[in-house]
Design a protein around this motif. Structure first.
Motif, PDB file in Angstrom:
ATOM      1  N   SER A 335      -5.384  15.078   6.179  1.00  7.95           N
ATOM      2  CA  SER A 335      -5.503  13.623   6.194  1.00  7.95           C
ATOM      3  C   SER A 335      -4.276  12.940   6.785  1.00  7.95           C
ATOM      4  CB  SER A 335      -5.728  13.097   4.763  1.00  7.95           C
ATOM      5  OG  SER A 335      -6.931  13.606   4.233  1.00  7.95           O
ATOM      6  N   ILE A 336      -3.256  13.725   7.115  1.00  4.95           N
ATOM      7  CA  ILE A 336      -2.092  13.171   7.811  1.00  4.95           C
ATOM      8  C   ILE A 336      -2.434  13.090   9.294  1.00  4.95           C
ATOM      9  CG2 ILE A 336       0.323  13.520   8.418  1.00  4.95           C
ATOM     10  CD1 ILE A 336      -0.074  12.798   5.525  1.00  4.95           C
ATOM     11  N   THR A 337      -2.203  11.933   9.888  1.00  7.10           N
ATOM     12  CA  THR A 337      -2.503  11.743  11.305  1.00  7.10           C
ATOM     13  C   THR A 337      -1.325  11.066  11.988  1.00  7.10           C
ATOM     14  OG1 THR A 337      -4.154  10.859  12.849  1.00  7.10           O
ATOM     15  CG2 THR A 337      -3.595   9.497  10.954  1.00  7.10           C
ATOM     16  N   LEU A 338      -1.456  10.835  13.277  1.00  6.50           N
ATOM     17  CA  LEU A 338      -0.392  10.195  14.057  1.00  6.50           C
ATOM     18  C   LEU A 338      -0.902   8.926  14.719  1.00  6.50           C
ATOM     19  CD1 LEU A 338       1.322  13.193  15.946  1.00  6.50           C
ATOM     20  CD2 LEU A 338       2.134  12.012  13.900  1.00  6.50           C
ATOM     21  N   ALA A 339      -0.016   7.947  14.794  1.00  6.76           N
ATOM     22  CA  ALA A 339      -0.247   6.765  15.624  1.00  6.76           C
ATOM     23  C   ALA A 339       0.726   6.849  16.789  1.00  6.76           C
ATOM     24  CB  ALA A 339      -0.013   5.487  14.823  1.00  6.76           C
ATOM     25  N   TYR A 340       0.260   6.494  17.979  1.00  3.11           N
ATOM     26  CA  TYR A 340       1.062   6.643  19.193  1.00  3.11           C
ATOM     27  C   TYR A 340       1.457   5.271  19.737  1.00  3.11           C
ATOM     28  CZ  TYR A 340      -0.981  11.340  19.047  1.00  3.11           C
ATOM     29  OH  TYR A 340      -1.374  12.606  18.660  1.00  3.11           O
ATOM     30  N   GLN A 341       2.753   5.097  19.989  1.00  2.00           N
ATOM     31  CA  GLN A 341       3.236   3.840  20.554  1.00  2.00           C
ATOM     32  C   GLN A 341       3.956   4.131  21.878  1.00  2.00           C
ATOM     33  OE1 GLN A 341       6.159   1.564  18.328  1.00  2.00           O
ATOM     34  NE2 GLN A 341       5.465  -0.359  19.248  1.00  2.00           N
ATOM     35  N   PRO A 342       3.610   3.392  22.934  1.00  2.00           N
ATOM     36  CA  PRO A 342       4.200   3.695  24.243  1.00  2.00           C
ATOM     37  C   PRO A 342       5.637   3.226  24.381  1.00  2.00           C
ATOM     38  CG  PRO A 342       2.786   1.780  24.400  1.00  2.00           C
ATOM     39  CD  PRO A 342       2.615   2.306  23.018  1.00  2.00           C
TER      40      PRO A 342
END
Length: 579
Positions: A335-342
């Motif tokens: 349930s751990i995920t990643l958010a990506y920021q440019p």
């Protein structure tokens, strides 16, 4: 019997004049048919004119009233049938500057009989502020003062009418609710003025696409959290709800909202409740809409239509602090995920690489930001497990997306723990050539705490082909001597030096110094928290290599490349394009 003489009136004292002036009052006398001001300066202050211009007769004074005002005054004066009788009238009067003000006139008959004219003492008082407050209160009873939309009470009335109409004429309607899911990010990045501007723009767009008798409101209370808009549509069957929701979100998100900070983009969660099939009252409609909207928020803005028996997630929003079991359970259940920021090139503004930010996805689908569980993980001694999980997810992205470059944060606990650090470096080594597309970020405070340890970790990851970056540079005042010892390839200038950079000269001096020294040592520079075009342009002129901030893209758990690779549907609630 001799006629009663008008009473003698004491002259106004200096203290009286000062008090009456502050109250915007002007006393007058009306005796024997002659109207006179007790003090010309007070009357001039009230009427915003010169003493020479003041009306010197009752006819001249009432000439400054409209027909309604003259009628109100005439009706009040009918009460003066006996000595001691009082009257009160409110009306609008035209000042000498052309503006209208609200005036309250109060007076009392002191003397007079059938043979002699009455003697009246009175006062005019400016009550414009009181009237404005009264009108504002009346307005707020039905309307939201910021957006001009109906408030929740008026929407409740509209829903009652819609439910009754649909039941009587066998029609089908829908109640949409939309929550602005990124308003907190807008407020934090650009200030509440920008957030209010965005909400006003959203309201105007909604109004331009909703026609009477359909109703639009801003909802508050009744369990709704955040900024929520409600739209009641009278003609929409169940089959057309999803298509209408998609068109509505498109109208609200396809075009940015202009602001002094540059273009702003809004993200939404959206839900629908069918009328009247599922509900029989306005309160029930609100409850169902709130439940469905919470499910939409938990699914990152995917359109959700209310269904009978749908779980109410409101209790889960008030859950206890995160425990060891929560974190370990999230790791075991993936349930751990990643958010990506440019991070973009300062000159071209094209994406260079993406920072990977941890997120926790709860069983109900709700996404929890890192700030809510990282500190708990550090306190419980579990943060190194999160670092490894972030690397695993990033590894999958590297394999699935050609040429993408990613930045990963590593915690102090991982670097300082010999076994955890060795395990992390082994995982990096397993990436093989893909390691060259990874940047490892370590905060400056960790590097400053133990430069030798940081230097050893930097050497190990750079030997695998990774880039090593010092995050939050400047917050701990690391010397460039330490920077050279650690052999960092990149420094990320702490956001506190970037916010409001264009209007803060001492910050400009500090950033210029850091950039000049970094260039001397062939070290790349990144500016984080870049939130205005002015700051971005100045950083480009100062020679910063890369820029990061919400104006270039918010952290996104469902980036475009992920949807393309997995074939998943993208949420209806669109995000601002990265880069």
């Amino acid at each position: 019997m001799s006629a009663a003489k008008p009473p003698k009136i004491a002259p106004l004292l200096v203290n009286d004049l000062a008090a009456l002036s502050l109250l915007r009052c002007a006393p007058f006398s009306w005796s024997g048919g002659v109207f006179s001001w007790r003090d010309d300066s007070l009357a001039a202050n009230l009427m915003q004119g010169r003493a020479d211009d003041l009306p010197r007769s009752l006819t001249a004074l009432t000439a400054r009233l409209d027909d309604e005002g003259r009628a109100a005054r005439k009706a009040a004066m009918r009460a003066l049938t006996w000595d001691g009788a009082q009257y009160r009238a409110q009306y609008q009067a035209r000042q000498f500057n052309g503006a209208n003000i609200w005036i309250e006139e109060r007076g009392q008959r002191l003397a007079g009989n059938g043979k002699t004219p009455a003697h009246i003492e009175g006062v005019l008082r400016d009550i414009s502020l009181e009237k404005a407050a009264e009108q504002s209160a009346h307005y707020r009873a039905s309307f939201d003062p910021l957006t001009g939309l109906w408030n929740e009470a008026r929407m409740g009335e509209a829903l009652k009418w819609l439910i009754a109409a649909c039941q009587r004429y066998q029609r089908s309607g829908v109640f949409f609710t939309l929550q602005v899911s990124n308003i907190e990010e807008i407020n934090a990045s650009y200030g509440y003025e920008a957030g209010d501007r965005l909400l006003t723009g959203i309201a105007q767009r909604i109004l331009s696409h909703v026609r009477a008798p359909d109703a639009t409101a801003r909802l508050s209370g009744h369990g709704f959290d955040g900024i929520v808009f409600g739209i009641a549509i009278g003609e929409c069957d169940e089959g057309g709800q999803a298509a209408m929701a998609e068109r509505l979100i498109g109208e609200l998100t396809d075009t940015p909202y202009p602001s002094p900070h540059g273009d702003l983009y809004a993200s939404f969660a959206i839900s629908a409740v069918q009328i009247p099939a599922q509900i029989n009252s306005a309160m029930e409609a609100m409850d169902c809409a709130r439940i469905a909207l919470d499910h939409s928020l938990a699914r990152e803005g995917i359109y959700v239509a209310y269904e009978d028996g749908m779980e109410d997630l409101s209790a889960r929003r008030r859950r206890a602090p995160i425990t060891e079991g929560d974190i370990l359970g999230a790791l075991n259940s993936r349930s751990i995920t990643l958010a990506y920021q440019p991070l973009v090139h300062a000159t071209t503004r094209e994406p260079h690489h993406y920072e990977c930010l941890l997120r926790l996805r709860r069983p109900d689908g709700q996404i929890v930001p890192a700030g809510e569980f990282i500190m708990a993980a550090e306190r419980l001694g579990l943060v190194h497990f999160l670092d490894r999980r972030a690397l695993e997810i990033a590894s999958e992205t590297l394999r699935n997306v050609d040429d993408i470059e990613l930045a990963l944060n590593v915690s102090a606990a991982t670097v300082k723990n010999e076994l955890a650090a060795a395990d992390y470096i082994s995982a990096l080594k397993a990436l093989g050539p893909m390691a060259s597309r990874v940047s490892i970020e370590l905060t400056e405070t960790v590097a400053l705490d133990d430069p030798a340890m940081a230097a050893g970790f930097s050497s190990a990851v750079r030997a695998l082909g990774c880039t090593f970056s010092i995050d939050d540079f400047g917050a701990g005042y690391t010397t460039f001597q330490n920077l050279m010892a650690i052999e960092a390839d990149e420094i990320k200038i702490d956001g506190s030096f970037i916010t409001d950079l264009s209007v803060t000269p001492h910050k400009q001096t500090f950033v210029r110094m850091m950039v000049d020294l970094a260039q001397t040592f062939n070290v790349k520079t990144v500016a984080e928290f870049v939130n205005t075009p002015q700051d971005a342009d100045l950083l480009t002129r100062l020679g910063v290599d890369y820029l990061q901030g919400y104006m270039f893209g918010v952290p996104n758990t469902s980036p475009d490349w992920q949807s393309a690779k997995t074939g998943k549907d993208t949420p209806i609630a669109k995000r601002r394009p990265s880069g």
